[in-house]
Design an enzyme around this catalytic site. Structure first.
Site, PDB file in Angstrom:
ATOM      1  N   TYR A  26     -17.748   1.475  23.292  1.00 50.64           N
ATOM      2  CA  TYR A  26     -18.999   1.199  22.500  1.00 50.64           C
ATOM      3  C   TYR A  26     -18.932   0.327  23.474  1.00 50.64           C
ATOM      4  O   TYR A  26     -20.211  -0.505  22.970  1.00 50.64           O
ATOM      5  CB  TYR A  26     -18.157   0.613  20.998  1.00 50.64           C
ATOM      6  CG  TYR A  26     -18.464  -0.364  19.958  1.00 50.64           C
ATOM      7  CD1 TYR A  26     -19.388   0.714  19.549  1.00 50.64           C
ATOM      8  CD2 TYR A  26     -18.678  -1.791  19.518  1.00 50.64           C
ATOM      9  CE1 TYR A  26     -20.414   0.162  17.710  1.00 50.64           C
ATOM     10  CE2 TYR A  26     -19.455  -2.255  18.689  1.00 50.64           C
ATOM     11  CZ  TYR A  26     -20.338  -1.593  17.692  1.00 50.64           C
ATOM     12  OH  TYR A  26     -20.224  -2.183  17.278  1.00 50.64           O
ATOM     13  N   SER A  46       0.906  -1.134  -0.094  1.00 49.34           N
ATOM     14  CA  SER A  46      -0.260  -0.079  -0.215  1.00 49.34           C
ATOM     15  C   SER A  46       1.495   1.326   0.356  1.00 49.34           C
ATOM     16  O   SER A  46       1.969   1.319   0.825  1.00 49.34           O
ATOM     17  CB  SER A  46      -1.036  -0.166   1.118  1.00 49.34           C
ATOM     18  OG  SER A  46      -1.166   1.175   1.328  1.00 49.34           O
ATOM     19  N   ASP A  50     -20.815   0.262   6.904  1.00 52.73           N
ATOM     20  CA  ASP A  50     -19.490   0.794   6.060  1.00 52.73           C
ATOM     21  C   ASP A  50     -19.575  -0.676   4.895  1.00 52.73           C
ATOM     22  O   ASP A  50     -19.516   0.502   3.228  1.00 52.73           O
ATOM     23  CB  ASP A  50     -18.632   0.980   6.547  1.00 52.73           C
ATOM     24  CG  ASP A  50     -18.548   1.316   8.188  1.00 52.73           C
ATOM     25  OD1 ASP A  50     -19.723   1.761   8.399  1.00 52.73           O
ATOM     26  OD2 ASP A  50     -17.682   1.458   9.509  1.00 52.73           O
ATOM     27  N   SER A  89     -10.970   1.816   5.945  1.00 50.97           N
ATOM     28  CA  SER A  89     -11.132   0.457   6.662  1.00 50.97           C
ATOM     29  C   SER A  89     -11.619  -0.434   5.102  1.00 50.97           C
ATOM     30  O   SER A  89     -11.581  -1.379   4.458  1.00 50.97           O
ATOM     31  CB  SER A  89     -10.916  -0.185   7.627  1.00 50.97           C
ATOM     32  OG  SER A  89     -13.421   0.144   7.700  1.00 50.97           O
TER      33      SER A  89
HETATM   34  P1  ADP Z   1     -11.799   4.545   8.860  1.00 53.43           P
HETATM   35  O1  ADP Z   1     -12.246   2.780   8.853  1.00 53.43           O
HETATM   36  O2  ADP Z   1     -13.208   5.226   9.996  1.00 53.43           O
HETATM   37  O3  ADP Z   1     -10.794   4.565   8.564  1.00 53.43           O
HETATM   38  P2  ADP Z   1     -10.496   2.271  10.831  1.00 53.43           P
HETATM   39  O4  ADP Z   1     -10.290   2.483  11.689  1.00 53.43           O
HETATM   40  O5  ADP Z   1     -11.926   1.836  11.432  1.00 53.43           O
HETATM   41  O6  ADP Z   1     -10.755   3.727  10.658  1.00 53.43           O
HETATM   42  O7  ADP Z   1      -9.717   1.948   9.347  1.00 53.43           O
HETATM   43  C1  ADP Z   1      -8.052   2.319   9.173  1.00 53.43           C
HETATM   44  C2  ADP Z   1      -7.637   1.452   9.273  1.00 53.43           C
HETATM   45  O8  ADP Z   1      -7.518   1.103   8.106  1.00 53.43           O
HETATM   46  C3  ADP Z   1      -5.857   2.080   9.238  1.00 53.43           C
HETATM   47  O9  ADP Z   1      -5.320   1.459  10.333  1.00 53.43           O
HETATM   48  C4  ADP Z   1      -5.507   1.141   8.205  1.00 53.43           C
HETATM   49  O10 ADP Z   1      -5.220  -0.113   8.553  1.00 53.43           O
HETATM   50  C5  ADP Z   1      -6.620   0.861   7.254  1.00 53.43           C
HETATM   51  N1  ADP Z   1      -6.356   0.774   5.809  1.00 53.43           N
HETATM   52  C6  ADP Z   1      -6.804   1.845   5.291  1.00 53.43           C
HETATM   53  N2  ADP Z   1      -6.961   2.248   4.111  1.00 53.43           N
HETATM   54  C7  ADP Z   1      -5.758   2.448   3.912  1.00 53.43           C
HETATM   55  C8  ADP Z   1      -4.630   2.439   2.841  1.00 53.43           C
HETATM   56  N3  ADP Z   1      -5.222   2.714   1.788  1.00 53.43           N
HETATM   57  N4  ADP Z   1      -3.451   1.842   3.241  1.00 53.43           N
HETATM   58  C9  ADP Z   1      -3.038   1.020   4.103  1.00 53.43           C
HETATM   59  N5  ADP Z   1      -3.901   0.242   4.746  1.00 53.43           N
HETATM   60  C10 ADP Z   1      -5.128   0.872   5.294  1.00 53.43           C
HETATM   61 MG    MG Z   2     -13.543   1.789   9.309  1.00 45.84          MG
END
Ligand code: ADP
Ligand code: MG
Length: 384
Positions: free
Chosen positions: A224, A67, A172, A128
């Site tokens: 939560y 990524s 989501d 996510s």
């Molecule tokens: P949200 O879904 O609200 O953004 P979350 O904590 O559920 O917050 O998800 C965030 C996590 O998802 C990041 O810490 C990472 O582990 C993963 N993630 C999201 N987008 C990416 C990306 N483009 N590359 C790598 N990991 C990602």
């Molecule tokens: Mg999330």
């Protein structure tokens, strides 16, 4: 960012051209917060912001993940050795998707993946789910077709629940997979039935702003879990399967039955009024009167702040400053304790609202928020 860039980056990382590029959006929930834990209703829309997954099959059973956002190199795993809890960090999300597909009996194998994203991570905008759904669609494209978009959303949620270990609801992934441009998605989180509700703010001279407060208050999963347990306890006391089964008209009687339980009453009041607001906002959008939804958004915020107790000073400040600057309505969106707020405003007044929120943050000594306009975008799809 674009599908072409994701394909070029794939080639640079993995040393061969990808077979395709798939994308899935982040989401913002218009109304219906913390209703899913009571099998209630939500009304999300897809963001224009996407996560791209460029992918290519491998014959050796390896899953090789990269990524652009994650830093570090390629994470290498074996498709047949994936197990819940075995993968840490960001790679657990795409690895969990492959695991969930295989668990469901779908013959997905090894692959090289490269991820690009413009969805802000950790801002309550579901980066996510965007990552999971884009990965699910990519693996479905490479090895399938296995199932439809709602089916892939279900598997993506299973990946997050069972493999990553985050107890999220169905909103989501379903929003990222199933939203339609120019619409909000009315989702019944009990039976997952969906209804597309027309919502085009620009056509009504309106603008929808997202203000990412860039704060995340680390309160742990306990907050939560406590609310979830409270909603379940209240449902038992009220002899319903879930609080979604308490009709709005029965709220006074329900609160009366919980007299003496000061902890449960505000939870019930939030869930029952919030489910009612989802229906009311959906009806207003369908009637072509999105302006009138503004006060319902603000009422939803007050309910999350005062009854459910999941807001924070920065989110409250967005809502207060936007309201004072003439916005039609505003509310925190997502799980709260930080993350993002949503503002509905007249297009003509959007600049004023943005300045007012930024000014209020500066005056309070907070980090500047990231404020951007959104329009209901298209759900997951193949893009290259
Ligand atoms: P949200 O879904 O609200 O953004 P979350 O904590 O559920 O917050 O998800 C965030 C996590 O998802 C990041 O810490 C990472 O582990 C993963 N993630 C999201 N987008 C990416 C990306 N483009 N590359 C790598 N990991 C990602
Ligand atoms: Mg999330």
């Amino acid at each position: 960012m674009s599908a072409r860039r994701a394909a070029e980056a794939f080639r640079a990382v993995h040393g061969a051209p990808c077979e395709g590029v798939w994308a899935a959006p982040g989401r913002v929930n218009l109304i219906g917060e913390y209703t899913d834990i009571s099998e209630g209703f939500v009304l999300p829309l897809a963001l224009p912001h996407l996560t791209w997954v460029a992918a290519r099959r491998r014959r050796d059973g390896l899953l090789r993940l990269h990524s652009a956002a994650a830093g570090g190199g390629v994470v290498e795993l074996r498709a047949d050795r994936l197990a819940p809890g075995a993968v840490r960090g960001w790679a657990a999300y795409p690895a969990g998707v492959l695991w969930a597909l295989r668990e469901a009996g779908h013959a997905a194998g090894g692959a090289d993946l490269h991820v690009e994203s413009e969805v802000p991570a950790g801002a309550g905008l579901s980066s996510s789910a965007a990552l999971e759904v884009a990965t699910a669609l990519a693996l479905d494209g490479l090895y399938g077709p296995f199932t439809d978009l709602p089916g892939l959303a279900r598997l993506a949620r299973r990946a997050e629940n069972a493999f990553v270990g985050v107890p999220c609801g169905a909103m989501d992934q379903t929003a990222s997979a199933c939203c339609v441009a120019g619409h909000a998605l009315h989702l019944d989180t009990r039976d997952l039935s969906r209804r597309q509700i027309p919502f085009d703010p620009a056509a009504h001279g309106l603008r929808l702003l997202v203000a990412d407060t860039r704060v995340a208050h680390a309160l742990g999963d306990g907050e939560y879990a406590r609310r979830r347990a409270g909603c379940e306890a209240a449902a038992r006391r009220l002899r319903v399967r879930a609080l979604r089964d308490v009709p709005y008209a029965h709220l006074p009687a329900a609160l009366d039955a919980l007299r003496g339980d000061a902890g449960l009453r505000p939870l019930v009041r939030h869930v029952v009024t919030e489910n009612h607001r989802v229906g009311a906002v959906a009806a207003l959008l369908e009637a072509g009167d999105p302006r009138a939804a503004g006060p319902l958004l603000t009422a939803g915020h007050a309910s999350l702040r005062d009854d459910f107790g999941v807001s924070c000073p920065e989110l409250d400040l967005v809502v207060a400053a936007a309201g004072e600057a003439g916005a039609l309505g505003a509310r925190m969106t997502g799980a709260g304790f930080g993350g993002s707020a949503l503002v509905l405003t007249e297009e003509a007044g959007a600049g004023e609202v943005q300045r007012a929120v930024a000014g209020a943050f500066a005056a309070a000594g907070h980090r500047p928020p990231r404020i951007f306009a959104v329009a209901p975008g298209e759900g997951a799809r193949r893009v290259g």
